[in-house]
Design a protein around this motif. Sequence first.
Motif, mmCIF file in Angstrom:
data_model
loop_
_atom_site.group_PDB
_atom_site.id
_atom_site.type_symbol
_atom_site.label_atom_id
_atom_site.label_comp_id
_atom_site.label_asym_id
_atom_site.label_seq_id
_atom_site.Cartn_x
_atom_site.Cartn_y
_atom_site.Cartn_z
ATOM 1 N N LYS A 19 18.516 23.206 97.316
ATOM 2 C CA LYS A 19 17.437 24.589 98.050
ATOM 3 C C LYS A 19 17.194 23.271 99.737
ATOM 4 O O LYS A 19 16.769 23.951 100.372
ATOM 5 N N LYS A 20 16.879 21.307 98.903
ATOM 6 C CA LYS A 20 16.197 20.875 99.631
ATOM 7 C C LYS A 20 17.471 20.479 100.775
ATOM 8 O O LYS A 20 17.230 20.334 102.132
ATOM 9 N N ASP A 21 18.657 20.392 100.067
ATOM 10 C CA ASP A 21 19.785 19.897 100.943
ATOM 11 C C ASP A 21 19.962 20.847 101.995
ATOM 12 O O ASP A 21 20.486 20.736 103.202
ATOM 13 N N ILE A 22 19.632 22.346 101.865
ATOM 14 C CA ILE A 22 19.890 23.381 102.792
ATOM 15 C C ILE A 22 19.019 23.215 103.925
ATOM 16 O O ILE A 22 19.091 23.360 104.755
ATOM 17 N N LEU A 23 17.579 23.222 103.119
ATOM 18 C CA LEU A 23 16.489 23.714 103.913
ATOM 19 C C LEU A 23 16.674 21.814 105.349
ATOM 20 O O LEU A 23 16.640 22.511 105.976
ATOM 21 N N PHE A 79 17.605 30.206 94.289
ATOM 22 C CA PHE A 79 17.833 30.323 95.310
ATOM 23 C C PHE A 79 19.604 31.257 95.988
ATOM 24 O O PHE A 79 20.476 31.287 95.018
ATOM 25 N N ASP A 80 19.687 32.593 96.703
ATOM 26 C CA ASP A 80 20.890 33.044 96.732
ATOM 27 C C ASP A 80 21.633 32.361 98.381
ATOM 28 O O ASP A 80 21.249 31.884 99.663
ATOM 29 N N PHE A 81 22.860 32.870 98.006
ATOM 30 C CA PHE A 81 23.861 32.266 99.307
ATOM 31 C C PHE A 81 24.805 33.427 99.372
ATOM 32 O O PHE A 81 25.081 33.806 98.381
ATOM 33 N N CYS A 82 25.240 34.001 101.026
ATOM 34 C CA CYS A 82 25.818 35.159 100.669
ATOM 35 C C CYS A 82 26.777 34.481 102.290
ATOM 36 O O CYS A 82 26.728 33.984 103.113
ATOM 37 N N ILE A 83 27.480 34.977 102.197
ATOM 38 C CA ILE A 83 28.577 34.923 104.182
ATOM 39 C C ILE A 83 28.454 36.884 104.140
ATOM 40 O O ILE A 83 28.706 37.689 103.893
ATOM 41 N N GLU A 85 21.802 29.339 107.708
ATOM 42 C CA GLU A 85 20.564 29.679 108.881
ATOM 43 C C GLU A 85 19.949 30.693 107.641
ATOM 44 O O GLU A 85 20.634 30.243 105.810
ATOM 45 N N LYS A 86 18.740 30.670 107.399
ATOM 46 C CA LYS A 86 18.177 31.057 106.228
ATOM 47 C C LYS A 86 18.559 32.668 106.917
ATOM 48 O O LYS A 86 18.473 33.790 107.297
ATOM 49 N N ASN A 87 18.518 33.611 105.624
ATOM 50 C CA ASN A 87 18.650 35.296 105.507
ATOM 51 C C ASN A 87 17.594 36.331 104.852
ATOM 52 O O ASN A 87 17.851 36.931 105.513
ATOM 53 N N SER A 88 16.901 35.527 103.948
ATOM 54 C CA SER A 88 15.672 36.031 103.971
ATOM 55 C C SER A 88 14.478 34.970 103.293
ATOM 56 O O SER A 88 15.266 33.586 102.793
ATOM 57 N N GLU A 89 13.917 35.353 102.115
ATOM 58 C CA GLU A 89 12.843 34.541 101.348
ATOM 59 C C GLU A 89 13.569 33.525 100.633
ATOM 60 O O GLU A 89 12.929 32.230 100.476
ATOM 61 N N LEU A 90 14.325 34.354 100.044
ATOM 62 C CA LEU A 90 14.983 32.850 98.703
ATOM 63 C C LEU A 90 16.351 33.432 98.615
ATOM 64 O O LEU A 90 17.631 32.988 98.274
ATOM 65 N N GLY A 91 16.449 33.299 100.592
ATOM 66 C CA GLY A 91 18.176 33.128 100.792
ATOM 67 C C GLY A 91 18.682 32.219 101.482
ATOM 68 O O GLY A 91 18.233 32.383 102.555
#
Length: 311
Positions: free
Chosen positions: A203-207, A249-253, A283-289
């Motif tokens: 999550k840190k990498d993504i942020l 967290f979640d990750f999606c296309i 990009e951020k998709n939701s609170e946990l995604g």
Amino acid sequence: MAENKIKLALYLNGWDYETGNKQTLKNNAQKITVKEFDISMKSNIFCPICSTPITRRPLDKDNSTNGRKACFSHIPTYSHVECPLRVPKAEGKLYNTEEEAKQAIDNKELVVISGFKSEPPEQNDSQAEEYDQTPVEDNNGPLAEVPISRHTGEVFNLPSTSTSIRGLCRNFYDNYNRYYLFPEYTSAILLSDLLVDIKKLSKKDILKKIENPDQLPMLYYGKIISSYYLAENNPNHIKFTQIECAKGFDFCIKAKGEYQERHGIKDNSNSKGRVVLCWGTLEKNSELGYAIRPVWGEFALLPVQYEKVLF
């Protein structure tokens, strides 16, 4: 410990680095993974970039004594030969002259990409529905001014290609160790160096990437968990394809349903476990995604026969 970068070795019995023609090696060698290596190949495997002899460590086991997975490795005898597949990770490739860069393109060592297609090609009823049988929509792009000179401020005028990630997935073994100059990049990068395993991102990498105003797109990949619409199953609506990622967290296309289905991402029984490659920024998709939102040419399923080079 740095990750070993030689995922594919060239095997050609009887070829010799000192006297052999490198183009002969690249044209005729069999591409093998670590798991496909046999002890009988030990004196006949070579680096796919610098062509020097390499070895497998250990030769006949899946793991070394310290528990590290078997891997291909350069031989110290040839440590003077420059190669981007040596660790630590090499920087992008720059060229001395325009002629040198053009020759690299002619030799299929370098590809300049002017952009990815935003819309799919027309499809007729006679075309097969299976992903691996559909045509590749690559076209010649414009002559491009590209800043890949070793001399600061100098640009080269080079032929480019308008393509898709689907195009990169075809002949993936060949493309894996080619240099690509992608849109927004100022040096040519090995395709293998641009590939990012979504599951290994924290999550840190993504942020950190999201918060960077100069975030560059990269080529992400991962295994599909599920694919679904939030409401009705309408191919004109956005479809969510969940990808395996780290816990927490979640990750999606997120892409148009029609586009995903034409790429072969259909129902869960069809798609679950397949590997998808996607070019873009996070990009951020939701609170946990988190998500990537690609256009048509920026994502594709990797043909099953090539999955072993990534997993």
